[in-house]
Scaffold this motif. Structure first.
Motif, PDB file in Angstrom:
ATOM      1  N   THR A   1       0.836  -1.198   0.000  1.00 61.23           N
ATOM      2  CA  THR A   1       0.000   0.000   0.000  1.00 61.23           C
ATOM      3  C   THR A   1       0.873   1.251   0.000  1.00 61.23           C
TER       4      THR A   1
ATOM      5  N   GLU B   1      -3.231   3.833  -2.204  1.00 59.71           N
ATOM      6  CA  GLU B   1      -3.508   2.876  -3.269  1.00 59.71           C
ATOM      7  C   GLU B   1      -2.831   1.563  -2.930  1.00 59.71           C
TER       8      GLU B   1
ATOM      9  N   GLN C   1      -4.356  10.231   0.283  1.00 57.10           N
ATOM     10  CA  GLN C   1      -4.992   9.105  -0.389  1.00 57.10           C
ATOM     11  C   GLN C   1      -4.009   7.936  -0.441  1.00 57.10           C
TER      12      GLN C   1
END
Length: 316
Positions: free
Chosen positions: A13, A91, A89
């Protein structure tokens, strides 16, 4: 990526912690006269000009079984353009177990360093093992470096060494922090990194090796009390090596299990870690004539076959 079902692929991540313009005053020292001239010539305020999105690219080795010294084809696993709308954020991507990867984040719009170069977003980021943000692998800041490298520790090693981690966590002085497998400052992480690298080099640190835990324990003993050296070369501080451990000069074994540990006079500096208790066949251990400190771990008392234990120079 997060929904990938291939069992050979594991999660990593990426979290974007901070995204700031390259024209932020913390990065660029520009005078009022320069900014006034820029506004006059370009018709736009120097600080208000929108930065260019930063290309954020992750490439991983196609074949993880090859040594790092061998040229390896890279496979792109993530390519995005980052701007300030993406701050905080994350991902999740899926990479092969044990993947070795490079992160590249563009940090310039011109190869020549001129103060009036078009701005770009600088990105601070962190990479985590798994789908959450509990275990940090590495962090990076594109304002300081364009590329960072990381290797995701194969799952088999983490599962195999849960017991070792428990020993270190139990002896953590703070009593609250978890021992990270990627923290370069703790012995547990150093052992894991050595085993993973050693397996590529020698093949003697395979996850399915019955005596891998003993090999790891010997590594922990070395990293907790390395050989004192005036050089900065890590190799000079090690008495462990790529050979199978029963062939080391300081080790004797019986049927593959360590029975004798002769570290007398090696100029070791450090402590004897509690993981010595993970050598159940140990009969003799000699740490004499070294620069050790701390206390003898209570786990030594659990070594039922131990009949000789020398620590005559141990300082408390």
């Amino acid at each position: 990526y997060p929904d990938c079902k291939d069992p050979n692929m594991k999660a990593v991540t990426i979290l974007l912690n901070s995204i700031r313009s390259s024209r932020d005053e913390m990065f660029l020292n520009v005078t009022d006269d320069q900014m006034e001239a820029y506004a006059r010539d370009r018709g736009i305020n120097f600080q208000d000009e929108d930065p260019n999105p930063a290309p954020f690219i992750i490439d991983c080795d196609e074949e993880n079984s090859l040594p790092t010294s061998v040229d390896n084809k890279k496979v792109n696993v993530l390519s995005v353009y980052v701007d300030d709308s993406m701050v905080n954020q994350k991902e999740t991507i899926m990479v092969p177990d044990g993947a070795r990867c490079q992160i590249s984040v563009s940090n310039r719009t011109n190869f020549l360093d001129y103060w009036e170069n078009a701005p770009i977003w600088f990105v601070e980021y962190a990479v985590y093992h798994g789908k959450d943000t509990d275990i940090e692998i590495i962090s990076g800041d594109s304002s300081k470096e364009q590329s960072t490298y990381f290797q995701r520790i194969p799952e088999c090693y983490l599962k195999k060494f849960d017991q070792v981690r428990t020993w270190f966590e139990k002896n953590d002085k703070a009593g609250v922090s978890l021992v990270s497998p990627y923290d370069p400052n703790n012995v547990y992480a150093k052992v894991l990194a050595w085993l993973v690298a050693d397996n590529f080099k020698s093949g003697h640190s395979q996850c399915d090796d019955v005596y891998l835990l003993e090999r790891a324990t010997l590594g922990a003993l070395n990293f907790a009390a390395p050989i004192a050296s005036a050089s900065n070369d890590t190799a000079d501080t090690l008495w462990i090596d790529a050979q199978q451990q029963c062939g080391w000069n300081n080790i004797a074994c019986d049927s593959g299990s360590v029975t004798s540990l002769m570290l007398y006079g090696l100029n070791l500096t450090g402590t004897i870690p509690a993981v010595i208790g993970l050598l159940p066949g140990l009969q003799q251990a000699n740490f004499g004539k070294n620069h050790l400190f701390g206390t003898i771990p209570s786990e030594v008392g659990n070594l039922m076959k131990l009949n000789v234990f020398v620590v005559q120079s141990l300082e408390t």
